[in-house]
Design a protein around this motif. Structure first.
Motif, mmCIF file in Angstrom:
data_model
loop_
_atom_site.group_PDB
_atom_site.id
_atom_site.type_symbol
_atom_site.label_atom_id
_atom_site.label_comp_id
_atom_site.label_asym_id
_atom_site.label_seq_id
_atom_site.Cartn_x
_atom_site.Cartn_y
_atom_site.Cartn_z
ATOM 1 N N ILE A 5 0.829 -1.202 0.000
ATOM 2 C CA ILE A 5 0.000 0.000 0.000
ATOM 3 C C ILE A 5 0.867 1.257 0.000
ATOM 4 O O ILE A 5 0.630 2.184 -0.766
ATOM 5 C CB ILE A 5 -0.966 -0.006 1.203
ATOM 6 C CG1 ILE A 5 -1.989 -1.129 1.023
ATOM 7 C CG2 ILE A 5 -1.664 1.341 1.357
ATOM 8 C CD1 ILE A 5 -2.874 -1.373 2.222
ATOM 9 N N ILE A 6 1.892 1.279 0.846
ATOM 10 C CA ILE A 6 2.706 2.497 0.941
ATOM 11 C C ILE A 6 3.955 2.466 0.071
ATOM 12 O O ILE A 6 4.659 3.454 -0.042
ATOM 13 C CB ILE A 6 3.117 2.793 2.395
ATOM 14 C CG1 ILE A 6 4.015 1.692 2.923
ATOM 15 C CG2 ILE A 6 1.909 3.035 3.268
ATOM 16 C CD1 ILE A 6 4.824 2.127 4.100
ATOM 17 N N PRO A 14 5.920 12.043 -2.475
ATOM 18 C CA PRO A 14 5.184 13.186 -3.018
ATOM 19 C C PRO A 14 5.936 14.489 -2.773
ATOM 20 O O PRO A 14 6.782 14.581 -1.888
ATOM 21 C CB PRO A 14 3.853 13.158 -2.258
ATOM 22 C CG PRO A 14 4.073 12.288 -1.079
ATOM 23 C CD PRO A 14 5.223 11.396 -1.379
ATOM 24 N N GLU A 15 5.599 15.467 -3.568
ATOM 25 C CA GLU A 15 6.189 16.798 -3.415
ATOM 26 C C GLU A 15 5.812 17.371 -2.046
ATOM 27 O O GLU A 15 4.816 16.958 -1.456
ATOM 28 C CB GLU A 15 5.662 17.725 -4.524
ATOM 29 C CG GLU A 15 6.052 17.306 -5.921
ATOM 30 C CD GLU A 15 7.547 17.430 -6.155
ATOM 31 O OE1 GLU A 15 8.170 18.372 -5.628
ATOM 32 O OE2 GLU A 15 8.094 16.565 -6.863
ATOM 33 N N PRO A 16 6.617 18.302 -1.546
ATOM 34 C CA PRO A 16 6.266 18.932 -0.262
ATOM 35 C C PRO A 16 4.844 19.500 -0.298
ATOM 36 O O PRO A 16 4.450 20.151 -1.266
ATOM 37 C CB PRO A 16 7.302 20.043 -0.121
ATOM 38 C CG PRO A 16 8.474 19.568 -0.918
ATOM 39 C CD PRO A 16 7.875 18.805 -2.078
ATOM 40 N N GLY A 17 4.085 19.182 0.730
ATOM 41 C CA GLY A 17 2.706 19.649 0.827
ATOM 42 C C GLY A 17 1.690 18.746 0.153
ATOM 43 O O GLY A 17 0.490 19.003 0.226
ATOM 44 N N LEU A 23 -2.152 10.474 0.776
ATOM 45 C CA LEU A 23 -2.685 9.571 1.795
ATOM 46 C C LEU A 23 -4.194 9.426 1.676
ATOM 47 O O LEU A 23 -4.742 8.331 1.821
ATOM 48 C CB LEU A 23 -2.306 10.057 3.190
ATOM 49 C CG LEU A 23 -0.822 10.002 3.539
ATOM 50 C CD1 LEU A 23 -0.561 10.723 4.850
ATOM 51 C CD2 LEU A 23 -0.333 8.573 3.600
ATOM 52 N N ARG A 24 -4.866 10.531 1.398
ATOM 53 C CA ARG A 24 -6.327 10.480 1.234
ATOM 54 C C ARG A 24 -6.719 9.656 0.014
ATOM 55 O O ARG A 24 -7.715 8.939 0.039
ATOM 56 C CB ARG A 24 -6.909 11.880 1.148
ATOM 57 C CG ARG A 24 -6.887 12.586 2.498
ATOM 58 C CD ARG A 24 -7.494 13.955 2.401
ATOM 59 N NE ARG A 24 -8.790 13.876 1.733
ATOM 60 C CZ ARG A 24 -9.930 14.264 2.262
ATOM 61 N NH1 ARG A 24 -9.941 14.771 3.467
ATOM 62 N NH2 ARG A 24 -11.052 14.175 1.601
ATOM 63 N N GLU A 25 -5.926 9.735 -1.064
ATOM 64 C CA GLU A 25 -6.209 8.920 -2.245
ATOM 65 C C GLU A 25 -6.069 7.434 -1.924
ATOM 66 O O GLU A 25 -6.890 6.622 -2.346
ATOM 67 C CB GLU A 25 -5.264 9.291 -3.382
ATOM 68 C CG GLU A 25 -5.569 10.616 -4.025
ATOM 69 C CD GLU A 25 -4.542 10.990 -5.085
ATOM 70 O OE1 GLU A 25 -3.837 10.082 -5.578
ATOM 71 O OE2 GLU A 25 -4.444 12.181 -5.402
ATOM 72 N N ALA A 44 -6.646 7.283 6.462
ATOM 73 C CA ALA A 44 -5.445 8.016 6.065
ATOM 74 C C ALA A 44 -4.447 8.079 7.213
ATOM 75 O O ALA A 44 -3.232 7.973 6.995
ATOM 76 C CB ALA A 44 -5.818 9.419 5.596
ATOM 77 N N ALA A 45 -4.921 8.191 8.446
ATOM 78 C CA ALA A 45 -4.027 8.246 9.604
ATOM 79 C C ALA A 45 -3.272 6.930 9.780
ATOM 80 O O ALA A 45 -2.095 6.930 10.144
ATOM 81 C CB ALA A 45 -4.818 8.571 10.868
#
Length: 90
Positions: A5-6, A14-17, A23-25, A44-45
């Motif tokens: 998954i990760i 991912p890019e900063p920000g 995570l939500r995707e 997501a957590a």
């Protein structure tokens, strides 16, 4: 399963920000559990916790393995005589 998954996040961070949206995707997806065959979803957590645990580990696959809980079979709110009974596996 956790590493699959990760894994894409670790391979191409991912890019900063943009981590939160990534995570939500992942949290919006449904995953097939390899043992039970059931469809499962993760918050997501939870995925974020896995991501940081794997990112800071020397061996990320091993870091994400299932581990037995230290308090397995103990019910701290019950009397000691009841604690000796085995708990059902969840």
């Amino acid at each position: 399963m956790r590493f699959s998954i990760i894994g894409p996040l670790l391979a191409a961070p991912p890019e900063p920000g943009q981590l939160y949206s990534a995570l939500r995707e992942l949290a919006a997806k449904t995953w097939r559990h390899p043992l039970s065959g059931c469809d499962v979803r993760f918050a997501a957590a939870t995925i974020e916790r896995w991501y940081y645990a794997a990112r800071h580990a020397g061996d990320p696959v091993n870091r994400l393995r299932d581990r037995r809980r230290g308090d397995l079979g103990a019910f701290h709110s019950l009397e000691p005589t009841v604690n000796r009974r085995t708990a059902c596996a969840i």
